[in-house]
Design an enzyme around this catalytic site. Structure first.
Site, mmCIF file in Angstrom:
data_model
loop_
_atom_site.group_PDB
_atom_site.id
_atom_site.type_symbol
_atom_site.label_atom_id
_atom_site.label_comp_id
_atom_site.label_asym_id
_atom_site.label_seq_id
_atom_site.Cartn_x
_atom_site.Cartn_y
_atom_site.Cartn_z
ATOM 1 N N ASP A 142 78.634 -79.042 27.440
ATOM 2 C CA ASP A 142 77.962 -78.382 28.592
ATOM 3 C C ASP A 142 76.188 -78.330 28.694
ATOM 4 O O ASP A 142 75.993 -77.636 28.109
ATOM 5 C CB ASP A 142 78.142 -76.934 28.713
ATOM 6 C CG ASP A 142 77.085 -75.854 29.113
ATOM 7 O OD1 ASP A 142 77.264 -76.490 31.007
ATOM 8 O OD2 ASP A 142 77.158 -74.655 29.316
ATOM 9 N N HIS A 185 76.913 -67.432 23.463
ATOM 10 C CA HIS A 185 78.362 -67.384 23.433
ATOM 11 C C HIS A 185 77.753 -68.823 22.678
ATOM 12 O O HIS A 185 77.241 -69.386 22.010
ATOM 13 C CB HIS A 185 79.114 -68.365 24.154
ATOM 14 C CG HIS A 185 78.460 -68.889 25.534
ATOM 15 N ND1 HIS A 185 77.552 -68.163 26.312
ATOM 16 C CD2 HIS A 185 78.040 -69.822 24.880
ATOM 17 C CE1 HIS A 185 76.965 -69.517 26.705
ATOM 18 N NE2 HIS A 185 76.540 -70.718 26.246
ATOM 19 N N GLN A 253 83.631 -72.387 25.138
ATOM 20 C CA GLN A 253 81.718 -71.500 24.485
ATOM 21 C C GLN A 253 82.573 -70.047 24.662
ATOM 22 O O GLN A 253 82.767 -69.212 26.448
ATOM 23 C CB GLN A 253 81.495 -71.498 25.863
ATOM 24 C CG GLN A 253 80.829 -72.624 25.984
ATOM 25 C CD GLN A 253 79.298 -73.341 27.012
ATOM 26 O OE1 GLN A 253 80.067 -72.821 28.083
ATOM 27 N NE2 GLN A 253 78.202 -73.358 27.346
ATOM 28 N N ARG A 283 63.919 -70.470 23.778
ATOM 29 C CA ARG A 283 64.327 -70.265 25.229
ATOM 30 C C ARG A 283 66.170 -69.650 24.488
ATOM 31 O O ARG A 283 66.842 -69.974 24.274
ATOM 32 C CB ARG A 283 64.857 -70.966 25.935
ATOM 33 C CG ARG A 283 65.564 -71.482 27.569
ATOM 34 C CD ARG A 283 65.656 -72.531 27.659
ATOM 35 N NE ARG A 283 66.170 -72.340 29.271
ATOM 36 C CZ ARG A 283 67.800 -72.180 28.987
ATOM 37 N NH1 ARG A 283 68.567 -72.456 28.071
ATOM 38 N NH2 ARG A 283 68.243 -72.108 30.373
ATOM 39 N N ASP A 285 68.685 -68.269 25.617
ATOM 40 C CA ASP A 285 70.100 -68.822 26.768
ATOM 41 C C ASP A 285 70.594 -68.067 27.185
ATOM 42 O O ASP A 285 71.276 -67.145 26.264
ATOM 43 C CB ASP A 285 70.996 -70.173 26.262
ATOM 44 C CG ASP A 285 71.951 -70.854 27.517
ATOM 45 O OD1 ASP A 285 70.929 -71.773 28.385
ATOM 46 O OD2 ASP A 285 72.989 -70.453 27.542
ATOM 47 N N GLU A 327 66.378 -67.037 29.038
ATOM 48 C CA GLU A 327 66.562 -68.061 30.423
ATOM 49 C C GLU A 327 67.798 -66.193 30.801
ATOM 50 O O GLU A 327 68.823 -66.098 30.598
ATOM 51 C CB GLU A 327 67.773 -68.297 30.190
ATOM 52 C CG GLU A 327 68.182 -69.755 31.086
ATOM 53 C CD GLU A 327 69.245 -69.646 31.789
ATOM 54 O OE1 GLU A 327 69.475 -70.199 33.038
ATOM 55 O OE2 GLU A 327 70.574 -69.050 31.363
ATOM 56 N N HIS A 397 67.330 -78.305 34.845
ATOM 57 C CA HIS A 397 68.504 -79.367 34.090
ATOM 58 C C HIS A 397 69.028 -78.552 35.041
ATOM 59 O O HIS A 397 70.531 -79.287 35.434
ATOM 60 C CB HIS A 397 68.408 -79.199 32.804
ATOM 61 C CG HIS A 397 69.124 -77.688 32.236
ATOM 62 N ND1 HIS A 397 68.173 -77.231 32.159
ATOM 63 C CD2 HIS A 397 69.740 -77.631 31.390
ATOM 64 C CE1 HIS A 397 68.364 -75.531 31.470
ATOM 65 N NE2 HIS A 397 69.516 -76.351 31.856
ATOM 66 N N ASP A 398 68.949 -76.778 36.065
ATOM 67 C CA ASP A 398 70.612 -76.405 35.862
ATOM 68 C C ASP A 398 70.389 -76.789 38.219
ATOM 69 O O ASP A 398 69.891 -77.300 38.412
ATOM 70 C CB ASP A 398 70.502 -74.879 36.082
ATOM 71 C CG ASP A 398 70.707 -74.975 34.387
ATOM 72 O OD1 ASP A 398 71.945 -75.574 34.558
ATOM 73 O OD2 ASP A 398 70.377 -73.842 34.133
ATOM 74 N N ARG A 522 75.614 -81.522 37.424
ATOM 75 C CA ARG A 522 74.262 -80.726 37.359
ATOM 76 C C ARG A 522 73.368 -82.418 36.895
ATOM 77 O O ARG A 522 72.087 -82.242 36.828
ATOM 78 C CB ARG A 522 74.402 -79.909 36.781
ATOM 79 C CG ARG A 522 74.175 -78.795 37.327
ATOM 80 C CD ARG A 522 74.602 -77.210 36.359
ATOM 81 N NE ARG A 522 75.180 -77.077 35.266
ATOM 82 C CZ ARG A 522 75.258 -76.983 34.558
ATOM 83 N NH1 ARG A 522 75.199 -74.910 34.317
ATOM 84 N NH2 ARG A 522 76.291 -76.813 32.966
HETATM 85 C C1 GLC Z 1 72.448 -71.755 31.306
HETATM 86 C C2 GLC Z 1 72.151 -72.922 30.798
HETATM 87 C C3 GLC Z 1 73.755 -73.625 31.396
HETATM 88 C C4 GLC Z 1 74.127 -73.892 30.662
HETATM 89 C C5 GLC Z 1 74.676 -71.344 30.453
HETATM 90 C C6 GLC Z 1 75.294 -71.535 29.579
HETATM 91 O O1 GLC Z 1 72.134 -70.978 32.196
HETATM 92 O O2 GLC Z 1 70.500 -73.064 31.685
HETATM 93 O O3 GLC Z 1 72.954 -74.792 31.801
HETATM 94 O O4 GLC Z 1 75.831 -74.042 31.013
HETATM 95 O O5 GLC Z 1 73.372 -70.938 30.157
HETATM 96 O O6 GLC Z 1 75.357 -72.051 28.727
#
Ligand code: GLC
Length: 645
Positions: A142, A185, A253, A283, A285, A327, A397-398, A522
């Site tokens: 991922d 995760h 995950q 960051r 996540d 995030e 990146h998303d 992506r």
């Molecule tokens: C966040 C990341 C994304 C990822 C997700 C799971 O949203 O920006 O790219 O797939 O977390 O870790």
């Protein structure tokens, strides 16, 4: 928290500090900082874990972990802690600008960054986000968000020692490093997961595991799917353990069980370990998903905020130079608490992504109308935060989820479903007359939801314009890109430039040939850096030169414009002219009125109206030229952007 226990814990902490191998000054400072933040740390923890059988033990281990981390903190970073405590607004200043990249796609690996310090400095950034670089699981990870070891760097990218070398070299040039710490995760190959798989119940308690479908089915009734197309479902069956494991994202995950205080303890240790390597911004996540509650979507539950506040307090005690970025790509109402609210003001996250600003930018660009953007940004967001601000961005990146609610659409006379479908069609180029080129992501026939992939340049029309060779279309695309960057540079927050956007890199389809990546569209907007094109950045007649030069200029003007300091409120104005988006940055040195023309036409803004908003000088601080009024109006070109003080 009762005063009694606060006193008790402070004394116990002091005892740990006194027993540690720390000099007198470090001890005193650590004690002071503990007193500053103990309440912020232990009040949420008591609330979260007070009834948990392990909590008393975990609390003592936590005290020791804080002291250990301080003991291991390098002297240079302790000095940076002092500097940041003396100047806590360091990340709010106009000199801040970020650059986000994958290390391998930028220049091969961590060491490769050292060869590109001049490039970064020239662009004018002061913060670099290395996309996930901790050791990922093998195969599809991922994009690195499936981490099997938080204390190791992905061996393909370098080592922890390399990370330290690079953070030091960047710090010497005034640049901070941001790293991802995935909180929701781990990879199923993480040591904790391996031990869980081997049947150790203590480690099974690190995750969410179920013997049968009873609870998964009950949760599933209200859960939504994050990747409905390529990773449907929220639970994965593991026949070797005979258990269902909660897997919100991909099957590999495994969601961490944050109701177990041991997870909090372990993550604090990891967080401080990374801080001690010189990381300045973490960051965090996928934070929205950290707490599970039956009968809910299991997103943004109040406990998530308690956890984040406690994590923040822990880093303020040991590593005040570290700031936290959350995030959370969620609705405005759910998002704002991540930057601290009410009694938690200034105490939760320091940064959060302004997803709405990003979505509204693309929405206005497609519709050439700004009433929805004005309405959303005006109605749902406070004008400023305490010790916190936005990460403002156009692309990351998303994918882009078209997060426009039916209520907001209706408020400006649009239909929510129709507008969302329009945006998805527009940015995949299906809408007649669209300039954009992008791809659908995770289309969900059930909900009708369609998200979009594409690079900033391709979504802005550069790809189609270059194909047609139409000079005017190329010009418009370049101006859209620059208008967007002028917007994120002035709105309030740290503008985050996604690698390659400064050169107009287009969609990249090479991922379709990679068996580990091809299921995830992506990767279309994660192109490798094109250093040959970067070579052209000083040629102002080239596309690269126009975009790179334009962005460099915007960042330089931002640095020179004190109004832009993120602590200054952002008041959204309603110019009453369809196609114009405007806000005023209310600063002690007077307002800065920023205007953006999303229409395709020349517009006229009455000088009277600008004066009423506080404009006193007819000077555009962005272009750094005087403004010439015509018949008491400001002539405003298509894709125009202007900062008036
Ligand atoms: C966040 C990341 C994304 C990822 C997700 C799971 O949203 O920006 O790219 O797939 O977390 O870790």
């Amino acid at each position: 928290m009762k005063i009694q226990s606060a006193l008790g814990i402070t004394e116990r902490f002091d005892r740990c500090v006194d027993a540690a191998d720390l000099d007198r000054r470090a001890r005193d400072l650590l004690k002071l900082r503990f007193r500053r933040s103990a309440e912020d740390l232990f009040a949420p923890l008591d609330e979260l874990y007070g009834a948990h059988r392990d909590f008393a033990a975990v609390r003592e281990e936590l005290l020791a972990a804080l002291v250990d981390a301080q003991r291991e903190r390098p002297e240079a970073l302790r000095l940076r802690d002092l500097a940041c405590d003396l100047e806590p607004d360091w990340f709010l200043r106009p000199g801040m600008a970020g650059y986000v990249f994958y290390l391998d796609r930028f220049n091969g690996n961590l060491a490769g960054v050292l060869d590109k310090l001049d490039y970064l400095e020239e662009l004018g950034v002061s913060y670099v986000h290395f996309m996930p670089c901790l050791k990922p699981r093998p195969g599809d990870s991922d994009g690195g968000y499936s981490v099997m070891d938080y204390r190791e760097i992905n061996p393909a990218l370098g080592s922890m020692r390399d990370l330290e070398t690079v953070t030091e070299a960047l710090a010497a040039r005034g640049m901070s490093v941001c790293l991802d710490l995935v909180l929701n995760h781990t990879a199923k190959e993480h040591a904790w997961a391996e031990r869980a798989r081997q049947g150790e119940t203590a480690f099974q308690d690190f995750y969410w595991m179920f013997d049968d479908r009873k609870l998964p089915d009950a949760y599933d009734r209200t859960l939504v799917e994050v990747f409905p197309a390529h990773a449907p479902g929220n639970f994965t069956w593991h026949p070797d353990m005979g258990k269902w494991v909660w897997t919100t994202f991909n099957e590999h995950q495994w969601d961490l069980n944050w109701s177990n205080p041991r997870i909090f303890l372990e993550i604090v240790k990891v967080m401080l370990f990374l801080a001690n390597r010189g990381v300045a911004v973490l960051r965090l996540d996928a934070v929205a998903f950290m707490w599970k509650r039956l009968g809910t979507r299991c997103q943004n539950e109040p406990e998530v905020h308690l956890i984040l506040q406690a994590l923040r307090a822990a880093s303020r005690i040991v590593a005040p130079a570290l700031i936290h970025k959350a995030e959370a790509i969620v609705s405005p109402r759910e998002l704002i608490p991540y930057l601290g609210q009410g009694r938690h003001s200034g105490k939760e996250g320091n940064l959060a992504y302004h997803n709405s600003l990003m979505v509204q930018f693309w929405s206005s660009l497609a519709s050439r109308q700004t009433s929805l953007m004005t309405h959303v940004l005006r109605t749902h967001f406070p004008e400023s935060f305490v010790n916190a601000t936005w990460g403002t961005y156009l692309r990351c990146h998303d994918d882009i989820g078209w997060a426009v609610t039916d209520e907001d659409a209706t408020a400006v006379g649009l239909s929510g479903p129709r507008h969302r479908a329009f945006l998805a069609d527009f940015y995949t180029g299906r809408h007649p007359g669209s300039f954009a080129r992008g791809g659908d992501f995770q289309s969900d026939p059930g909900t009708g939801d369609r998200r979009t992939n594409g690079s900033c340049a391709s979504l802005s029309g550069l790809e189609t314009a270059l194909e047609s060779g139409d000079a005017e279309a190329i010009d418009a695309a370049v101006h859209r890109i620059l208008m967007g960057h002028a917007l994120i540079a002035s709105f309030g927050g740290i503008p985050l430039i996604y690698m390659g956007d400064e050169l107009g890199l287009l969609n990249d389809h090479s991922y379709e040939r990679d068996p580990h990546l091809r299921h995830d569209g992506r990767w279309m907007h994660r192109p490798p850096m094109d250093w040959a094109r970067a070579e052209r950045r000083h040629d102002r007649s080239s596309i690269e030169g126009r975009i790179h030069g334009g962005i460099r200029h915007i960042l330089a003007r931002r640095r020179d414009t004190p109004h832009i300091h993120a602590a200054n409120p952002t008041e959204i104005l309603d110019p009453g002219i369809e196609g114009v988006f405007a806000f005023a940055r209310r600063s002690p040195v007077g307002p800065l009125v920023c205007l953006f023309n999303f229409s395709d036409r020349w517009l006229s803004i009455p000088a009277r109206q600008l004066a009423a908003a506080g404009v006193r000088e007819w000077r555009d601080r962005l272009a750094d030229v005087d403004v010439v009024l015509e018949d008491d109006t400001l002539p405003f070109p298509p894709q125009g952007r202007i900062w008036l003080s």
